[in-house]
Write a protein that holds these residues in place. Structure first.
Motif, PDB file in Angstrom:
ATOM      1  N   PHE A 172       0.679  -1.062   0.003  1.00  0.00           N
ATOM      2  CA  PHE A 172      -0.041   0.006  -0.084  1.00  0.00           C
ATOM      3  C   PHE A 172       0.961   1.182   0.228  1.00  0.00           C
TER       4      PHE A 172
ATOM      5  N   ILE B  82       3.951   6.905   8.801  1.00  0.00           N
ATOM      6  CA  ILE B  82       3.540   6.816   7.376  1.00  0.00           C
ATOM      7  C   ILE B  82       3.502   5.227   7.139  1.00  0.00           C
TER       8      ILE B  82
ATOM      9  N   VAL C 196       3.945   2.634   9.143  1.00  0.00           N
ATOM     10  CA  VAL C 196       3.387   1.552  10.101  1.00  0.00           C
ATOM     11  C   VAL C 196       1.937   1.671   9.303  1.00  0.00           C
ATOM     12  N   PHE C 197       1.490   2.849   9.063  1.00  0.00           N
ATOM     13  CA  PHE C 197      -0.176   2.764   8.621  1.00  0.00           C
ATOM     14  C   PHE C 197      -0.143   2.038   7.173  1.00  0.00           C
ATOM     15  N   ASN C 198       1.073   2.253   6.333  1.00  0.00           N
ATOM     16  CA  ASN C 198       0.988   1.536   5.138  1.00  0.00           C
ATOM     17  C   ASN C 198       1.103   0.019   5.352  1.00  0.00           C
TER      18      ASN C 198
ATOM     19  N   LEU D  26      -0.284  -1.445   7.831  1.00  0.00           N
ATOM     20  CA  LEU D  26      -1.496  -1.927   8.285  1.00  0.00           C
ATOM     21  C   LEU D  26      -2.626  -2.145   6.839  1.00  0.00           C
ATOM     22  N   PHE D  27      -2.322  -1.195   6.283  1.00  0.00           N
ATOM     23  CA  PHE D  27      -3.323  -1.140   5.177  1.00  0.00           C
ATOM     24  C   PHE D  27      -2.876  -1.881   3.899  1.00  0.00           C
TER      25      PHE D  27
END
Lengths: 636, 334
Positions: free
Chosen positions: A298, A348, A350-352, A354-355
């Motif tokens: 992602f 950024i 970490v969230f990428n 997760l997504f």
């Protein structure tokens, strides 16, 4: 010096006895033996395995040192290792884990994977690759010899001067630190340069920078960091060497020197070093998470951008290790804000991740377990990182167990978890066998639980007033129970590591054979060639038609990569004994300087220069091999 | 199966946390139990950052657990997930929100950094010159002409300006209950401003690795009400009793002058040991052992067994009577 000659002759005798005596065929036999092959190899895949084995060896040594320290701290007033011995343990644990375990394990995976991911047949400079490994190895060996030659260094892995000068650390301990790290540091610098050139110049047709797999991207940025950070260490070590060996006064305040200079130089290197060891772990995470979620990464572009930004900001924040040195509120504030800024690109990432998993089909194979364990652990380490960036709060945390807890969450929870994920993920590609999933899961769970049990309580030790690097603490101030828990947790990590070793031995003996696409989910180029790959990696250099090159072909219904060149003979570099010879020269020279034996040092340097001379007039242009046509069912 | 394991881990972590919450640290040593205004400010910032970070952690973990449970591969499933490239909107969200949070953190941080460095008005400040040695602390009061070691006395409620000097290696001056630390850097003078809000004895530590005895380089801060502090000050300024009253003390004094004074009265500027003025009033020996005759004997006979690396030589050549006399003399230094 006589000892060295005796040892050398003894080694020659032993070699002769075990190979059948000296005669005309002796050198022939030596040259065709497997040991000689490994000592002289310039193949990036074999060098990767050498790095892996050496890194694991030092990882175990560093682990033993850590275990001994935790045993001493199990109860207040223990007398297992006190005073200097304890300081030796803590110094060698830190130095070994950073320079001799984390760094080589990262180079192991970079060597094994980067050329394959970019569709290259080897690194740009195979000879230098071998030299880099042997310099690291002999530097590490030299450092660890200190245990039997007069005592290990005991001034901390940061080796702050004042304490590290002759007056306060007499004996050869710190000299071993200085010369051991100098030699292995040259190796690291060479390795970093090599990967920069490799990634810039050796990409297959169509493999543009924005199609590089994330691991290769992080290897690229890490190599850049090595290039700019290690010279600061080289300079600092050289200055310390002159202070200790030749009586200069860079760091002696009574003669107009300054210890603060050492702190600056060390951390100008030391902080980027943290990113040198964590960025490749980020890269491994990205590849593993994407593979086992069966989904494209992602936000690829922002991941690349975040990596570069973290690398850049990593050079702007070193003073956050020195908030209590008294550099004033302006300096402290500037570096505090810069440090906090790093949280943004890290967030950024970490969230990428997760997504990337969001909407995917997650398979919990062992590499993915490590990746999944990495996320919450690393986020905790990142949280305390932001907390440590605030100077007023840092005045309390600095040099307490809170810091110890923080950097172990980052370096173990981040780097080591990442490396384990990488080792499980690419082991089939490196060795052609699958590591046991069952043992891998035992390894993961025991290690994870042991890790949190050891280090989570240490946050509280720091807040309750326990400084770091102490060999004992008082009774009745609320520290006993927490220290007990922390020591018990080590057992989990020890058991986990034992499971890992069993897994390796078991797999080497009766592991399941790995397919080319070992996990069946491969997205990148390394999974398009056999496991383990042939000497030349790619029979035909592949044509890359998008990010996740293999996945693009799979989606287009192709079984393999489209070749970009006709089948033809492949030019390969010849193996060489010069790298190991030159490294032995450095080793002897370093040892000579340490024992103040100038003749030995001179002999070592002569060997180095002889090796340089040999290399300069070496007209060996390598050899050619005929690849087997994959279409006609050659080697699978 | 996987879900179960995740809960198991969560359970374990919360168990550890409950266990840890049970012990809250010692009130004379804990950062979480501040007794001075600097420590209070620092703890506020710690809690503020911890709060913000906890919110971040909870968000990440919620998404994390949801994703792992919702999108794990189920038995017999073979689905091809949509190959999403990314989402500019989402990515802007998780760039901008953290930036906002960090600004909320940066403002008080910079504010407090400057506040803590601000020197209080000179006339209301007690100045104490601290010098860190391997492995002990010297405290000088230039305003009162007092020199002492290992135990520093301060009046409650007043700002204390500690000027921190170094002579050998790096140390770090830390009193967790009163506030954060500052490094002892040879060749520099660092300052830290602390105060105590209530009377009590607080523990001090050396926080920078300084050699074999680093773990035992402790000191104590006695925060006293103004009246008590003045009493202590007067006592310290009284000259030591010059003539020992009993013959064994007189003998002890002789032994002291023959064996100890070279370091302990600063006769030799290159070799300096702690000032032993009013030694009998100190609560500890060498900053670590409780002060009594038995421990004093242990210390004198073999200081390295108490504090590895200390420069104090073994005084094991005195016979029993001589040692007792020396101790009697030291006990008379009130």
């Amino acid at each position: 010096m006589p000892t060295l000659i005796v040892l050398l002759v003894l080694a020659l005798f032993l070699a002769a006895i075990f190979t059948g005596g000296y005669n005309k065929q002796f050198f022939e036999r030596v040259r065709s033996s497997r040991t000689w092959d490994w000592l002289t190899t310039v193949d990036h895949k074999k060098i990767g395995i050498l790095y892996l084995m050496a890194g694991l060896f030092f990882f175990i040594i560093g682990g033993i040192e850590a275990t001994l320290m935790r045993l001493q701290l199990f109860a207040p007033g223990n007398e297992l290792f006190v005073g200097r011995t304890f300081n030796e343990l803590l110094t060698m644990h830190g130095t070994t884990m950073i320079f001799l375990a984390a760094m080589p394990l990262i180079f192991a995976i970079m060597n094994a994977v980067v050329p394959l991911q970019i569709g290259a047949r080897d690194v740009a400079f195979p000879f230098l690759n071998s030299l880099g490994f042997w310099l690291f190895f002999f530097g590490g060996l030299l450092l660890n010899l200190s245990w039997i030659f007069g005592g290990a260094p005991d001034a901390g892995w940061t080796s702050y001067t004042g304490l590290a000068l002759n007056e306060y650390s007499p004996g050869p301990g710190v000299d071993f630190y200085v010369l051991g790290l100098q030699i292995s540091g040259i190796g690291t610098l060479i390795g970093g340069l090599n990967f920069l050139v490799t990634i810039i110049n050796m990409r297959a047709p169509g493999m543009t920078f924005l199609r590089l797999p994330l691991f290769t991207w992080t290897a690229f940025v890490t190599s850049g960091l090595i290039l700019f950070a290690f010279p600061a260490l080289t300079v600092a070590l050289l200055m310390l060497m002159f202070d200790r060996l030749f009586g200069s006064n860079f760091f002696d305040y009574t003669m107009g020197g300054s210890t603060v200079i050492w702190e600056h130089l060390f951390w100008i290197f030391g902080h980027p070093e943290v990113y040198i060891v964590i960025l490749p772990a980020f890269g491994i995470m990205s590849d593993v998470i994407s593979t086992f979620s069966k989904k494209r990464l992602f936000g690829y572009n922002s991941m690349v951008f975040a990596t570069v930004l973290i690398g850049f900001l990593g050079f702007m924040v070193w003073v956050h290790h020195m908030f209590t040195v008294g550099l004033g509120p302006i300096t402290n504030s500037v570096f505090a804000v810069a440090t906090m800024a790093i949280a943004v690109p890290t967030g950024i990432k970490v969230f990428n991740w997760l997504f990337t998993m969001w909407g995917g089909e997650i398979q919990f194979k062992t590499p993915m377990l490590w990746a999944v364990g990495f996320i919450p652990t690393f986020v905790l380490g990142g949280m305390t990182g932001v907390m440590l960036a605030l100077p007023p709060a840092d005045y309390q945390y600095q040099d307490s167990y809170f810091v110890v807890a923080h950097f172990h969450y980052v370096l173990v929870g981040g780097t080591v978890f990442g490396l384990f994920a990488g080792i499980y993920y690419w082991w089939p590609k490196m060795f052609g066998q699958m590591l046991s999933e069952r043992l891998g899961k035992w390894h993961f769970w025991t290690f994870l639980i042991g890790f949190h049990l050891t280090f989570f309580p240490q946050h509280f030790l720091g807040l309750f007033g326990m400084p770091r690097r102490v060999f004992t603490y008082q009774t009745n101030v609320g520290l006993e129970r927490i220290n007990e828990i922390s020591t018990i947790g080590v057992a989990g990590m020890v058991i986990g590591t034992i499971f890992f070793l069993i897994n390796i031995v078991y797999t080497l003996r009766k592991g399941k054979k790995a397919e080319a696409d070992a996990w069946g989910l491969g997205r990148t180029l390394e999974w398009s060639i056999p496991s383990p790959p042939p000497e030349y990696n790619f029979a035909q250099t592949p044509l890359v038609r998008g990010f996740d090159a293999l996945w693009v072909e799979k989606e287009a219904g192709n079984k393999s990569m489209t070749p970009s060149e006709p089948l033809g003979s492949i030019h390969m570099p010849s193996p060489s004994y010069i790298p190991i010879l030159m490294s032995i020269g450095f080793f002897i020279a370093g040892f000579g300087f340490i024992v103040r034996g100038i003749p030995a040092a001179a002999i070592g340097l002569v060997v180095v220069f002889a090796a340089l001379f040999l290399r300069s007039f070496d007209y060996d242009h390598g050899y050619h091999v005929e690849p087997e046509d994959p279409e006609k069912g050659g080697k699978e | 199966m996987e879900r179960l394991r995740i809960w198991r881990i969560g359970l374990l972590i919360s168990l550890v946390m409950i266990l840890l919450a049970g012990c809250s640290g010692d009130p004379t040593l804990s950062v979480l139990d501040p007794k001075g205004s600097a420590a209070k400010i620092q703890l506020n910032l710690i809690y503020w950052s911890l709060g913000l970070m906890t919110v971040v952690f909870v968000i990440v973990i919620t998404i994390f657990v949801y994703v792992l449970v919702r999108y794990r591969k189920r038995k017999g499933q073979d689905r091809m997930p949509e190959q999403v490239h990314g989402s500019t909107k989402l990515e802007i969200i998780w760039t901008v929100i953290p930036i906002a949070a960090l600004i909320a953190l940066a403002i008080p941080t910079v504010q407090y950094t400057f506040d803590l460095a601000e020197a209080p008005p000179a006339e209301e400040t007690v100045i104490i010159d601290v010098t860190g040695y391997q492995f002990w602390w010297e405290f000088k009061y230039p305003q009162y002409g007092i020199t002492t070691a290992q135990e520093v006395h301060i009046p409650v409620g007043k700002k204390i300006l500690f000027r921190v000097h170094g002579k050998d290696v790096l140390h770090s001056f830390w009193v967790p209950s009163l506030g954060g630390k500052v490094d002892v850097v040879p060749g520099r003078v660092n300052t830290v401003i602390l105060d105590a809000k209530e009377a009590g004895v607080y523990q001090g530590k050396c926080a920078e690795l300084c050699g074999s005895g680093h773990a035992l380089m402790d000191f104590k801060v006695f925060a006293k009400n103004q009246a008590d502090f003045d009493k202590w000050k007067d006592q310290m300024k009284q000259p030591a009793p010059t003539v020992a009253t009993t013959s064994s003390e007189a003998n002890g004094e002789k032994i002291f002058q023959q064996n100890c004074i070279g370091c302990h009265a600063g006769v030799n500027p290159n070799i300096q040991g702690p000032n032993l003025n009013k030694f009998a009033t100190r609560t500890t020996i060498a900053g670590v052992l409780p002060h009594n005759d038995e421990n004093l004997k242990i210390w004198l006979r073999n200081p390295q067994s108490v504090k590895p690396g200390t420069l104090m030589p073994k005084i094991d050549y005195l016979n029993k009577d001589e040692l007792n006399d020396l101790i009697k003399y030291l006990d008379s230094r009130k």
